[in-house]
Design an enzyme around this catalytic site. Structure first.
Site, mmCIF file in Angstrom:
data_model
loop_
_atom_site.group_PDB
_atom_site.id
_atom_site.type_symbol
_atom_site.label_atom_id
_atom_site.label_comp_id
_atom_site.label_asym_id
_atom_site.label_seq_id
_atom_site.Cartn_x
_atom_site.Cartn_y
_atom_site.Cartn_z
ATOM 1 N N ARG A 123 1.089 -0.927 -0.289
ATOM 2 C CA ARG A 123 0.006 -0.185 0.229
ATOM 3 C C ARG A 123 1.037 1.177 0.225
ATOM 4 O O ARG A 123 1.896 1.281 0.735
ATOM 5 C CB ARG A 123 -0.819 -0.356 1.028
ATOM 6 N N THR A 127 -0.811 7.900 -0.497
ATOM 7 C CA THR A 127 -2.470 7.759 -1.551
ATOM 8 C C THR A 127 -2.457 6.315 -0.593
ATOM 9 O O THR A 127 -4.195 6.287 -0.864
ATOM 10 C CB THR A 127 -1.715 7.876 -3.319
ATOM 11 N N ASP A 219 0.916 -2.767 11.769
ATOM 12 C CA ASP A 219 1.707 -2.707 10.443
ATOM 13 C C ASP A 219 1.661 -4.263 10.776
ATOM 14 O O ASP A 219 3.065 -5.288 11.136
ATOM 15 C CB ASP A 219 2.537 -2.543 9.834
ATOM 16 N N ASP A 222 4.861 -5.899 9.693
ATOM 17 C CA ASP A 222 5.651 -5.868 10.400
ATOM 18 C C ASP A 222 6.471 -6.904 11.344
ATOM 19 O O ASP A 222 6.758 -7.130 11.747
ATOM 20 C CB ASP A 222 6.028 -4.051 10.830
HETATM 21 C C1 PRP Z 1 -0.949 -4.294 4.710
HETATM 22 C C2 PRP Z 1 -2.111 -5.381 5.005
HETATM 23 C C3 PRP Z 1 -2.928 -5.626 3.629
HETATM 24 C C4 PRP Z 1 -2.864 -4.159 3.249
HETATM 25 C C5 PRP Z 1 -4.273 -3.273 3.665
HETATM 26 O O1 PRP Z 1 -0.309 -4.576 3.056
HETATM 27 O O2 PRP Z 1 -1.099 -6.837 4.991
HETATM 28 O O3 PRP Z 1 -2.736 -5.985 2.483
HETATM 29 O O4 PRP Z 1 -1.970 -3.479 3.853
HETATM 30 O O5 PRP Z 1 -4.914 -2.105 3.367
HETATM 31 P P1 PRP Z 1 -5.433 -1.688 2.651
HETATM 32 O O6 PRP Z 1 -7.049 -2.001 2.935
HETATM 33 O O7 PRP Z 1 -5.647 0.101 2.710
HETATM 34 O O8 PRP Z 1 -5.667 -1.690 0.802
HETATM 35 P P2 PRP Z 1 1.154 -3.694 3.285
HETATM 36 O O9 PRP Z 1 1.273 -2.286 2.450
HETATM 37 O O10 PRP Z 1 1.440 -2.864 4.321
HETATM 38 O O11 PRP Z 1 2.621 -4.730 2.687
HETATM 39 P P3 PRP Z 1 3.626 -5.654 3.609
HETATM 40 O O12 PRP Z 1 2.247 -6.758 4.097
HETATM 41 O O13 PRP Z 1 4.296 -5.749 2.303
HETATM 42 O O14 PRP Z 1 4.127 -4.296 4.302
HETATM 43 N N1 URA Z 2 -2.054 -2.252 6.810
HETATM 44 C C1 URA Z 2 -1.752 -3.547 8.579
HETATM 45 O O1 URA Z 2 -1.188 -3.856 7.853
HETATM 46 N N2 URA Z 2 -2.201 -2.926 9.555
HETATM 47 C C2 URA Z 2 -3.371 -2.059 9.181
HETATM 48 O O2 URA Z 2 -4.261 -0.848 10.292
HETATM 49 C C3 URA Z 2 -3.651 -0.848 8.123
HETATM 50 C C4 URA Z 2 -3.453 -1.597 6.950
#
Ligand code: PRP
Ligand code: URA
Length: 228
Positions: A123, A127, A219, A222
């Site tokens: 994400r 944005t 997150d 993380d």
């Molecule tokens: C997180 C999570 C989802 C997304 C949800 O991924 O695991 O995929 O955010 O957010 P949304 O509903 O607003 O799209 P992230 O972007 O942190 O990626 P990562 O797991 O690779 O760190």
């Molecule tokens: N992605 C995450 O991992 N946590 C949140 O709260 C939102 C998006």
């Protein structure tokens, strides 16, 4: 990055009317207690991953309860009998990389014959739009039941992208399994994909100004992998 002081403030609380295809387990004692362990900032990565798997299996009990069965004849130590086996083509699990990967082994434990497709999305921090970077699906996926796995459904952008892409290649039977959802994300998926069955361990209050779910768990990627 220093933690912003207002990171826990909800700027957009929301009420969502749940459709019959959205299954929420806020009232389930065992799931609720385990979600609390995930939320706790002091929970280490190893425990976090183990609890993600436990919750995924608990939700699988419901999410997989309507699989089509066919009869099979077997012999017990006592006699011949007719039992059930899962019918049709093998289902496909689609974890959204990264965090969804932590749910996949739990689903494979309960349905070892399932195939796995991979959808890489992150994400954009500014944005909040989904940025896809990887896509690898089993062949013949359009004729199979698909289960998208992602612990977090926040704005809904990542799961919405994944559903649209699966539909564009002909998938018709699509399900979503998430651990924590914001009403905004649930509303988006219900509006654009009303036929998609969603299984969500806990529906939270809303999003903060950074697009994080409140109270949420931070997150997920993380927390699972120990990155920052
Ligand atoms: C997180 C999570 C989802 C997304 C949800 O991924 O695991 O995929 O955010 O957010 P949304 O509903 O607003 O799209 P992230 O972007 O942190 O990626 P990562 O797991 O690779 O760190
Ligand atoms: N992605 C995450 O991992 N946590 C949140 O709260 C939102 C998006």
């Amino acid at each position: 990055m220093e933690k912003p002081k207002d990171i826990d403030k909800i700027v957009s609380p929301m009420k969502v009317n749940l459709s019959k295809n959205t299954h929420i387990y806020n009232e389930h004692a065992l799931i609720s207690a385990k979600v609390t362990v995930l939320r706790d900032v002091n929970t280490p990565s190893s425990t976090f991953r183990a609890v993600v798997e436990e919750i995924t299996k608990l939700m699988a009990f419901d999410a997989l309860s309507h699989l089509t069965l066919e009869e099979t004849t077997i012999t017990t130590p006592i006699c011949n009998t007719v039992g059930d086996k899962i019918a049709g083509k093998k289902m496909v699990l689609v974890p959204i990389i990264r965090a969804g990967l932590a749910m996949e082994p739990a689903m494979k434990d309960v349905v070892p014959q399932a195939r796995t497709g991979f959808c890489g999305i992150y994400r954009d921090e500014e944005t909040l739009e989904p940025v896809p970077y990887y896509w690898k699906m089993p062949k013949d996926i359009e004729n199979r039941s698909v289960f998208i796995l992602d612990p977090m459904l926040a704005t809904g952008g990542s799961i919405n992208y994944t559903i649209k892409k699966l539909k564009s290649i002909g998938c018709k039977s699509i399900h979503v399994m998430s651990i924590i959802a914001a009403p905004q994300g649930v509303d988006l998926i219900q509006t654009f994909h009303p036929e998609v069955e969603m299984y969500i361990a806990h529906l939270d209050e809303g999003l903060n100004r950074y697009g994080y779910i409140v109270p949420g768990l931070g997150d997920a990627g993380d927390r699972i992998y120990g990155t920052k």
